[in-house]
Design an enzyme around this catalytic site. Structure first.
Site, mmCIF file in Angstrom:
data_model
loop_
_atom_site.group_PDB
_atom_site.id
_atom_site.type_symbol
_atom_site.label_atom_id
_atom_site.label_comp_id
_atom_site.label_asym_id
_atom_site.label_seq_id
_atom_site.Cartn_x
_atom_site.Cartn_y
_atom_site.Cartn_z
ATOM 1 N N PHE A 1 -7.379 7.020 3.158
ATOM 2 C CA PHE A 1 -6.669 6.421 4.286
ATOM 3 C C PHE A 1 -7.109 4.975 4.510
ATOM 4 O O PHE A 1 -6.555 4.272 5.345
ATOM 5 C CB PHE A 1 -6.895 7.230 5.566
ATOM 6 C CG PHE A 1 -5.814 7.045 6.590
ATOM 7 C CD1 PHE A 1 -4.637 7.762 6.523
ATOM 8 C CD2 PHE A 1 -5.978 6.142 7.632
ATOM 9 C CE1 PHE A 1 -3.631 7.584 7.460
ATOM 10 C CE2 PHE A 1 -4.979 5.954 8.578
ATOM 11 C CZ PHE A 1 -3.798 6.677 8.498
ATOM 12 N N ARG B 1 9.843 7.625 6.595
ATOM 13 C CA ARG B 1 8.886 8.209 5.654
ATOM 14 C C ARG B 1 8.554 9.655 6.011
ATOM 15 O O ARG B 1 8.170 10.445 5.139
ATOM 16 C CB ARG B 1 7.620 7.350 5.662
ATOM 17 C CG ARG B 1 6.644 7.642 4.538
ATOM 18 C CD ARG B 1 5.506 6.647 4.537
ATOM 19 N NE ARG B 1 4.586 6.932 3.453
ATOM 20 C CZ ARG B 1 4.705 6.472 2.213
ATOM 21 N NH1 ARG B 1 5.740 5.708 1.901
ATOM 22 N NH2 ARG B 1 3.836 6.793 1.272
ATOM 23 N N PHE C 1 0.836 -1.201 0.000
ATOM 24 C CA PHE C 1 0.000 0.000 0.000
ATOM 25 C C PHE C 1 0.878 1.261 0.000
ATOM 26 O O PHE C 1 0.613 2.227 -0.726
ATOM 27 C CB PHE C 1 -0.911 -0.018 1.230
ATOM 28 C CG PHE C 1 -2.125 0.862 1.121
ATOM 29 C CD1 PHE C 1 -2.000 2.240 1.123
ATOM 30 C CD2 PHE C 1 -3.398 0.313 1.034
ATOM 31 C CE1 PHE C 1 -3.116 3.064 1.034
ATOM 32 C CE2 PHE C 1 -4.528 1.127 0.943
ATOM 33 C CZ PHE C 1 -4.381 2.508 0.948
ATOM 34 N N PHE C 2 1.930 1.247 0.812
ATOM 35 C CA PHE C 2 2.830 2.406 0.855
ATOM 36 C C PHE C 2 3.553 2.587 -0.475
ATOM 37 O O PHE C 2 3.747 3.716 -0.940
ATOM 38 C CB PHE C 2 3.836 2.247 1.990
ATOM 39 C CG PHE C 2 3.280 2.581 3.356
ATOM 40 C CD1 PHE C 2 2.944 3.880 3.686
ATOM 41 C CD2 PHE C 2 3.111 1.585 4.309
ATOM 42 C CE1 PHE C 2 2.446 4.200 4.944
ATOM 43 C CE2 PHE C 2 2.615 1.891 5.569
ATOM 44 C CZ PHE C 2 2.273 3.195 5.892
#
Length: 361
Positions: free
Chosen positions: A198, A338, A95-96
Site C-alpha cells: 500500500f 475502480r 501507481f494505479f
C-alpha cells in the site's frame, strides 16, 4: 449516508455509502476538502496519461475522470504548490496503472514479464533520467514522475523516497509469488507486507514536498508523529480490504486482511468482516487521540527562531493532511469506478484495462 461528489458536470451527484461500509465518524468528524487546483489537476493528469501512453485514448476518455485518481490526491495533499500536487497526482495515476499491470501479469501467469518489469523499475528509480525514453510506457512514465518528484526537496529526501519505493517493488514481487502459488500469508505477515504494497511510507514521504519542507529524522521518528502517520495509512489499507473483501473472495484472491483472518484465525466471513471493521474503527479513534499529541509536538518545535517556526508549521501541515487522508480515502472508495465491480461486464477484468495497456499482445 451520502456526500456530493465534485464531478465534471455542473450538477453534483449524491454518493450513497452502503450501511455495511458506512463510517459515521468519518462523515461527521473528518470534513472533506479538495485542493482548489483540482479541476486543472484532473485535466492535466488525463493529458499526461495520454502523452505517456499509460492508457489507450478511448479508455482515458471513457474512464479516467470516473476513476477519481486525481480526486484522491487533491483531497489529501492540501496546501501543496500546484506543481507539487500535479507531480504527485501523475505519480499516483501511474501507481494505479502499475498495480493493474501487476494484476494482469498474475492472472495470466506472466512471471518472466513481471521479473523484467521489476528489475527495470528498480533501475529507473535509481536513474530516472536514463529511462525517460524507455520503450515500455510504464517504465518511461515512472521515470518521468519520479524525476519530477526528485526536484522539490534535497537529495537526502530523494534517497529516502527511493529506499522506500525499492521496498514497495520487492513487496509487489512477494505478492506476485504469493498469488501465483496460492499462498495466503498469516495475519501479522500480511499486515507487514501490506504496509509496503500500500506504500505507507511513500504517501507519508510526499507530505513533505507538499509542505515545502524536508523534516529532520528526529521529527519524523517522533512517536506521536510516526504513529499518526501509520494510523492514517493503516486506515486506508484496511478500509480498502473491507471494501474489497467480497469480490476478492469471489475471485479466489489471497491478499486481504479478511482472507488471512478466515484462513489462519478460523473466523467466518461475517466474523472477519466485523474484525476488519473493528480495526478500521480503532485506527480512527486512536488517530483522534494521537493527533492531539502530534500537534502539541509541532507547537513545541517553534522555539522563536525562523527555522523553528517554519519547522513547526510544516509538521502541522503534514499532520493536518494525515487527517485529510481519512476522508479522501473513504469517499474515493465509493466514487471511483475502480471499485464498482458489480457494473463490469466481466468481474475478473476491469473495463479500463486492455491487453495492450497490460503489456500483452
Amino acid at each position: 449516508m451520502h456526500a456530493f461528489r465534485h464531478g465534471t458536470t455542473a450538477t453534483p451527484t449524491a454518493v450513497v455509502v452502503p450501511p455495511s461500509l458506512a463510517l459515521p465518524v468519518i462523515e461527521s468528524a473528518f470534513p472533506r476538502q479538495l485542493h482548489p487546483y483540482w479541476p486543472r489537476l484532473q485535466e492535466k493528469t488525463r493529458l499526461w496519461l495520454l502523452e505517456k501512453r499509460l492508457m489507450p485514448a478511448d479508455k482515458v476518455r471513457e474512464y479516467a475522470d470516473g476513476l477519481c485518481y486525481t480526486d484522491l490526491m487533491a483531497g489529501y495533499y492540501l496546501g501543496a504548490p500546484d506543481e507539487v500536487l500535479q507531480a504527485i497526482a501523475d505519480y499516483s495515476a501511474w501507481f494505479f496503472v502499475w498495480d493493474d499491470r501487476h494484476d494482469r501479469y498474475v492472472v495470466h501467469g506472466r512471471a518472466d514479464d513481471w521479473r523484467r518489469l521489476r528489475h527495470r523499475l528498480h533501475s529507473a528509480l535509481d536513474a530516472p533520467r536514463h529511462h525517460l525514453h524507455h520503450p515500455d510506457p510504464l517504465v518511461a512514465g515512472f521515470a518521468d514522475s519520479v524525476l519530477r518528484l526528485y526536484g522539490f526537496l534535497p537529495g537526502t529526501w530523494n534517497q529516502r523516497f527511493a529506499r522506500h519505493f525499492h521496498a514497495v517493488i520487492e513487496a509487489y514481487d512477494r505478492e506476485f509469488r504469493n498469488r501465483t502459488e496460492g499462498y495466503i500469508p498469516g495475519v501479522e505477515e500480511y499486515l507487514a507486507l501490506r504496509r509496503h504494497t500500500f506504500a505507507h511510507w511513500i504517501w507519508t514521504d510526499l507530505l513533505e514536498p507538499s509542505a515545502g519542507f524536508e523534516l529532520p529524522d528526529a521529527v519524523r521518528e517522533n512517536p506521536a508523529y510516526r504513529r499518526a502517520a501509520l494510523l492514517s495509512q493503516e486506515f486506508a489499507a484496511w478500509y480498502n480490504d473491507l471494501c474489497s473483501l467480497p469480490k476478492e473472495i469471489a475471485g479466489d484472491e489471497v491478499h486481504n486482511l479478511g482472507i488471512s483472518l478466515i484462513t489462519h484465525e478460523g473466523l467466518t466471513l461475517e466474523e472477519s468482516v466485523d474484525e476488519v471493521r473493528r480495526r478500521v474503527e480503532e485506527c480512527i479513534s486512536e488517530f483522534l487521540q494521537v493527533e492531539k499529541d502530534a500537534l502539541r509536538f509541532a507547537d513545541g518545535l517553534d522555539d522563536g527562531t525562523v527555522r523553528g517556526k517554519e519547522l513547526s508549521a510544516a509538521v502541522r501541515a503534514c499532520v493536518g493532511n494525515m487527517r485529510n487522508w481519512f476522508s479522501s480515502v473513504y469517499w474515493f472508495h465509493h466514487e471511483s469506478g475502480r471499485y464498482m465491480v458489480d457494473t463490469w461486464d466481466d468481474r475478473s477484468t476491469p473495463p479500463y484495462v486492455t491487453n495492450e495497456a497490460a503489456g500483452e499482445k
